[in-house]
Design a protein around this motif. Structure first.
Motif, mmCIF file in Angstrom:
data_model
loop_
_atom_site.group_PDB
_atom_site.id
_atom_site.type_symbol
_atom_site.label_atom_id
_atom_site.label_comp_id
_atom_site.label_asym_id
_atom_site.label_seq_id
_atom_site.Cartn_x
_atom_site.Cartn_y
_atom_site.Cartn_z
ATOM 1 N N ALA A 60 -8.248 5.879 0.333
ATOM 2 C CA ALA A 60 -7.569 4.851 -0.463
ATOM 3 C C ALA A 60 -6.051 5.017 -0.396
ATOM 4 O O ALA A 60 -5.311 4.029 -0.281
ATOM 5 C CB ALA A 60 -8.049 4.898 -1.913
ATOM 6 N N GLN A 61 -5.583 6.255 -0.451
ATOM 7 C CA GLN A 61 -4.140 6.510 -0.361
ATOM 8 C C GLN A 61 -3.600 6.135 1.013
ATOM 9 O O GLN A 61 -2.507 5.575 1.125
ATOM 10 C CB GLN A 61 -3.843 7.970 -0.678
ATOM 11 C CG GLN A 61 -4.035 8.316 -2.129
ATOM 12 C CD GLN A 61 -3.922 9.813 -2.400
ATOM 13 O OE1 GLN A 61 -4.096 10.640 -1.509
ATOM 14 N NE2 GLN A 61 -3.639 10.159 -3.643
ATOM 15 N N LYS A 86 -4.805 3.830 2.980
ATOM 16 C CA LYS A 86 -4.771 2.368 3.025
ATOM 17 C C LYS A 86 -3.560 1.834 2.262
ATOM 18 O O LYS A 86 -2.912 0.889 2.704
ATOM 19 C CB LYS A 86 -6.058 1.784 2.449
ATOM 20 C CG LYS A 86 -7.242 1.908 3.378
ATOM 21 C CD LYS A 86 -8.488 1.300 2.752
ATOM 22 C CE LYS A 86 -9.686 1.426 3.672
ATOM 23 N NZ LYS A 86 -10.903 0.878 3.059
ATOM 24 N N ALA A 87 -3.268 2.447 1.125
ATOM 25 C CA ALA A 87 -2.115 2.015 0.329
ATOM 26 C C ALA A 87 -0.812 2.258 1.087
ATOM 27 O O ALA A 87 0.085 1.414 1.075
ATOM 28 C CB ALA A 87 -2.104 2.735 -1.018
#
Length: 133
Positions: free
Chosen positions: A102-103, A105-106
């Motif tokens: 998720a990080q 992707k962010a």
């Protein structure tokens, strides 16, 4: 003198993945601090730092990890095999890996933002039709 793991790529040993697993283990057990983790398992912080940098972990240190961290598996540490991990560690590892994805992707979104969709323009007919209603 301790030497970094070299030449193991030919044996399908992924040194970078090994290093990441050691860092992940430390983060799961004691957060970001190498000194706290090393003290918890009973080794010098400098030695643990060397392992995270890719230096080989002796078998006795691996066995000590399994003893001090009930449910940890040396197979996971060295090879990434999850079969012998306890549910507690498996769940924590999966959660940490999901967070890392998720990080990433962010970060990618910050570097390459997606263009915002433009609101559709109202046609004159639709606007007149709404006014009549």
């Amino acid at each position: 003198m301790v030497r970094k793991l070299e030449g193991l790529e030919e044996l399908d040993f992924d040194i970078e993945a090994y290093r990441k697993r050691l860092q992940l283990l430390r983060q799961i057990v004691s957060g970001e601090n190498q000194q706290d983790f090393a003290a918890r398992i009973g080794i010098d912080a400098k030695r643990w730092n060397n392992y995270e940098q890719g230096y080989p972990m002796p078998r006795h240190v691996g066995m000590m990890l399994m003893t001090k961290l009930d449910g940890m598996s040396i197979d996971w540490i060295w090879y990434g095999k999850t079969g012998n991990l306890s549910g507690k560690y498996l769940e924590a590892i999966r959660a940490a890996e999901a967070l890392e994805i998720a990080q990433a992707k962010a970060r990618l979104q910050l570097v390459h933002p997606q263009p915002q969709a433009k609101p559709a323009k109202k046609t004159a007919k639709k606007a007149r039709a709404r006014k009549r209603s």
